[in-house]
Enzyme design. Structure first.
Site, PDB file in Angstrom:
ATOM      1  N   GLU A 297       0.826  -1.206   0.000  1.00 50.42           N
ATOM      2  CA  GLU A 297       0.000   0.000   0.000  1.00 50.42           C
ATOM      3  C   GLU A 297       0.863   1.259   0.000  1.00 50.42           C
ATOM      4  O   GLU A 297       0.686   2.165   0.803  1.00 50.42           O
ATOM      5  CB  GLU A 297      -0.965  -0.015   1.193  1.00 50.42           C
ATOM      6  CG  GLU A 297      -1.953  -1.161   1.160  1.00 50.42           C
ATOM      7  CD  GLU A 297      -2.930  -1.135   2.302  1.00 50.42           C
ATOM      8  OE1 GLU A 297      -4.119  -1.404   2.058  1.00 50.42           O
ATOM      9  OE2 GLU A 297      -2.498  -0.862   3.448  1.00 50.42           O
ATOM     10  N   ASP A 376      -7.928  -9.296   3.455  1.00 51.76           N
ATOM     11  CA  ASP A 376      -7.858  -8.126   4.341  1.00 51.76           C
ATOM     12  C   ASP A 376      -9.013  -8.092   5.336  1.00 51.76           C
ATOM     13  O   ASP A 376      -9.878  -7.226   5.238  1.00 51.76           O
ATOM     14  CB  ASP A 376      -7.840  -6.850   3.505  1.00 51.76           C
ATOM     15  CG  ASP A 376      -7.430  -5.623   4.317  1.00 51.76           C
ATOM     16  OD1 ASP A 376      -6.906  -5.790   5.418  1.00 51.76           O
ATOM     17  OD2 ASP A 376      -7.641  -4.500   3.818  1.00 51.76           O
ATOM     18  N   GLU A 404     -13.121  -3.013  10.897  1.00 50.02           N
ATOM     19  CA  GLU A 404     -12.998  -2.253   9.654  1.00 50.02           C
ATOM     20  C   GLU A 404     -14.014  -2.679   8.604  1.00 50.02           C
ATOM     21  O   GLU A 404     -14.667  -1.850   7.977  1.00 50.02           O
ATOM     22  CB  GLU A 404     -11.579  -2.384   9.111  1.00 50.02           C
ATOM     23  CG  GLU A 404     -11.333  -1.645   7.814  1.00 50.02           C
ATOM     24  CD  GLU A 404      -9.911  -1.784   7.315  1.00 50.02           C
ATOM     25  OE1 GLU A 404      -9.626  -1.277   6.219  1.00 50.02           O
ATOM     26  OE2 GLU A 404      -9.075  -2.408   8.016  1.00 50.02           O
TER      27      GLU A 404
END
Length: 690
Positions: A297, A376, A404
């Site tokens: 990322e 993820d 998340e």
């Protein structure tokens, strides 16, 4: 942040350490007998444990629990390490003590001496033993014949804070950081100490205080500019047996060191890291080590210099080794950009493809931190095939407590059942019995370092976690890391009774809410293993094409013909071949693949029939309606508890559950509308035509 006394002493703030007053009666009288505390060692950590015990007993009984000298025959609770306390040595004289490890403890009642003794080989064991005894007292357990011996199953039981020095928290859903503000370390020492108490009480023994996405200012935490204040934080956590770690930016030699390179094989770079690590240990002698996210990322890493991740991590490990420190190197690495037309490039493959060939090349103080799934932290993923696949390399598992992709603590989603499922998964690396929990506790390959890590879900909100029921995930993580054999249901009930009391209707209702919540959330958001149908900027709320056809990967390939990602060996990305034996065979076959993961592994027509007998399109329709209905039922169940707890506690959860029910309907309507239009298998009225 509100730091008033009322804030620091609310029921929500005290969480599971509320030490609620018990009613007069048999248990009260029994506990009152042992309300004197004896310690004979001058040790700060043992004194902190004694203070906690005194606080707890006073809360439970409503009267002080004084420290006193040991006198044979006087009823007491005695704390001490073996060989350093007369009271402890009088109670513990058997060979079983040799089995108590550095963080373990024994709790034993000696009726002749009228003593409950907590003995350990270290002061850290005393801390964990005290919290265990207080848990028993708060649950109303008979203490007249205690004989408990415990060691933690996992050596490292770590919390990763994703806190930034500007005070924000990446993927934080409970307010601002309790550690940082305005690019400096802040000091609400009472709050930080209370956080250390919460972590230690559940079994946590390590914390990294800053975000793995390390910005320039956070890179300076390992320099003399910030180390004095970092050392003060370490002092607080040390009292509760928790070692402090720091996340570092791989490019720190460039960003703060003034060097022209961060090449791990460059001698000036290696010397820079040795100097910085020496400064850290001069300030914090028991510093745990460094946590690194690299080549992921847009984070810098060794790939920039044509090096691999063994080169990068070993450079840091070499600097830490003289001090007993470790490098925790995250395996969340993917350096591919995917064109939406490319159905062979697969982010799910990345961790295995990058790290498996490096097995045996890492120093023995490097630990690879592997996410529980290959993508993820989705609501449903298969277990990462990297677990157990590297026989000569230390591994630990990474979970995400902060929600998340599972409702961001605006929806209730108790994650311990998900984590249990991952830990029990049999990798079949060496045949039956090759479970993930054995890999991460180090027993499977005989690794020197191993354990758990998880992304924290706390902030400066009054109740720590935003959604009051999200406290169960923080508590459950620590308890599971200490002992993975505990059941999700037992952990939930324990947390409820400690946090809300023992009213049976209340306990049963909240337990049912927690135990059903993961399945409910999955059903109205992303069933069948589809994943990532969320807004790409903040990951909250339905957006079916939010990640589809993006540079970061493609996750459902939905068109008028079908849906799902072909990850099979013969026709797809080949990801299924990363699994061993029967796992590969099961996942590779659309007929045998579990329904809940079908679309993760296969691209199938909407009319494909699941093992349940339903078609894919019918299942999507039904599960989203059922999920929305069940979310509405959570709200109704909670309403029945009004009057059985503090009004504000009840209202806070009621508001969150009302939002969840509304949001579940939004998910239902957007997902179903999208897929029925996409599939073309509906009439003008929106009804199925087959």
């Amino acid at each position: 942040m509100n730091s008033s006394a009322s804030f620091h002493h609310s029921d929500a703030y005290r969480a599971w350490l509320g030490y609620r007053r018990i009613a007069p009666g048999e248990r009260y009288n029994q506990y009152e007998l042992y309300s004197s505390i004896v310690i004979s060692e001058q040790d700060d950590r043992i004194h902190a444990a004694a203070t906690e015990l005194s606080r707890g007993i006073e809360g439970l009984l409503g009267q002080p629990a004084p420290l006193s000298d040991y006198r044979n025959g006087d009823a007491c609770i005695a704390l001490g390490t073996f060989g350093h306390s007369a009271a402890i040595d009088e109670v513990f004289q058997d060979e079983a003590l040799a089995k108590i490890g550095p963080e373990g403890y024994v709790i034993r009642t000696n009726s002749t001496l009228r003593c409950i003794a907590i003995g350990a080989s270290s002061s850290a064991g005393i801390v964990y033993g005290v919290f265990h005894l207080l848990r028993l007292l708060a649950l109303g357990i008979d203490v007249e014949a205690l004989d408990i011996a415990e060691n933690p199953v996992n050596r490292l039981r770590m919390i990763n804070q994703w806190d930034n020095m500007d005070g924000s928290v990446e993927r934080g859903y409970a307010g601002r950081s309790i550690f940082f503000a305005d690019n400096r370390i802040t000091w609400d020492s009472e709050r930080i100490r209370d956080y250390a108490r919460l972590l230690a009480s559940s079994g946590v023994n390590a914390i990294s205080i800053n975000n793995v996405n390390v910005h320039r200012v956070e890179s300076k935490l390992v320099t003399t500019q910030f180390l004095p204040d970092v050392a003060k934080l370490a002092d607080i956590f040390r009292l509760y047996g928790i070692r402090l770690f720091l996340s570092v930016n791989y490019a720190s030699p460039l960003e703060v060191g003034g060097l022209s390179t961060a090449d791990p094989l460059d001698t000036t770079v290696r010397e820079w890291w040795r100097t910085q690590v020496a400064e850290v240990y001069a300030a914090i002698p028991d510093f745990g080590g460094l946590l690194v996210k690299a080549d992921s990322e847009n984070r810098p890493g060794p790939f920039t210099y044509g090096r691999d991740h063994a080169d990068g991590s070993n450079m840091l490990a070499e600097a830490l080794k003289p001090y007993g420190g470790v490098v925790i190197w995250r395996c969340f690495v993917y350096n591919c950009k995917q064109d939406w037309r490319d159905r062979k490039t697969d982010r799910a493959r990345a961790a295995y493809d990058h790290f498996k060939p490096l097995d045996g090349k890492f120093m023995d103080n490097v630990i690879l931190q592997v996410k529980n799934g290959p993508i993820d932290f989705q609501v449903r993923e298969p277990v990462s095939p990297l677990f157990g696949a590297m026989e000569a390399t230390n591994q630990m598992i990474e979970f995400q407590i902060t929600q998340e992709y599972t409702g961001q603590q605006r929806h209730v989603c108790y994650l311990v059942p998900q984590w249990k499922e991952v830990l029990e998964f049999d990798t079949l690396i060496k045949g039956d019995g090759s479970s993930v929990k054995r890999v991460v506790d180090g027993s499977f390959h005989g690794n020197a370092h191993s354990g758990f890590a998880a992304v924290s879900n706390i902030g400066d909100d009054e109740n720590w976690t935003g959604h009051l029921l999200a406290q169960a995930n923080l508590y459950g993580y620590g308890r599971l890391a200490w002992n993975p054999e505990l059941s999700a249901e037992a952990i939930a009930e324990e947390w409820i009774r400690l946090s809300f009391g023992g009213d049976e209707q209340l306990v049963h209702t909240i337990r049912d809410i927690l135990m059903s919540s993961w399945g409910i959330y999955e059903s109205y958001t992303a069933p069948l293993g589809i994943g990532f149908m969320v807004n790409p900027d903040h990951h909250y709320g339905p957006n079916v094409d939010g990640y589809e056809y993006s540079m970061w990967g493609t996750y459902h390939f939905a068109d008028c013909h079908g849906i799902g990602v072909d990850r099979t060996k013969a026709t797809g990305t080949g990801y299924t071949a990363q699994y061993a034996g029967a796992n590969m065979e099961q996942y590779d076959s659309p007929a045998n693949c579990p329904d809940e993961l079908l679309l993760f592994f296969h691209h199938v027509p909407y009319t494909h029939r699941l093992q349940s007998g339903k078609t894919v399109i019918q299942s999507i329709y039904d599960t989203h309606f059922e999920g929305a209905e069940r979310a509405e039922g959570l709200k109704a169940s909670w309403e029945l508890l009004e009057g059985k707890m503090d009004r504000e506690l009840h209202r806070q959860v009621a508001d969150r559950l009302a939002e969840q029910a509304t949001h579940a309907r939004e998910w239902r309507d957007q997902i179903n509308t999208y897929f029925y239009r996409k599939s073309g298998i509906v009439d003008q009225a929106g009804r199925l035509i087959y």
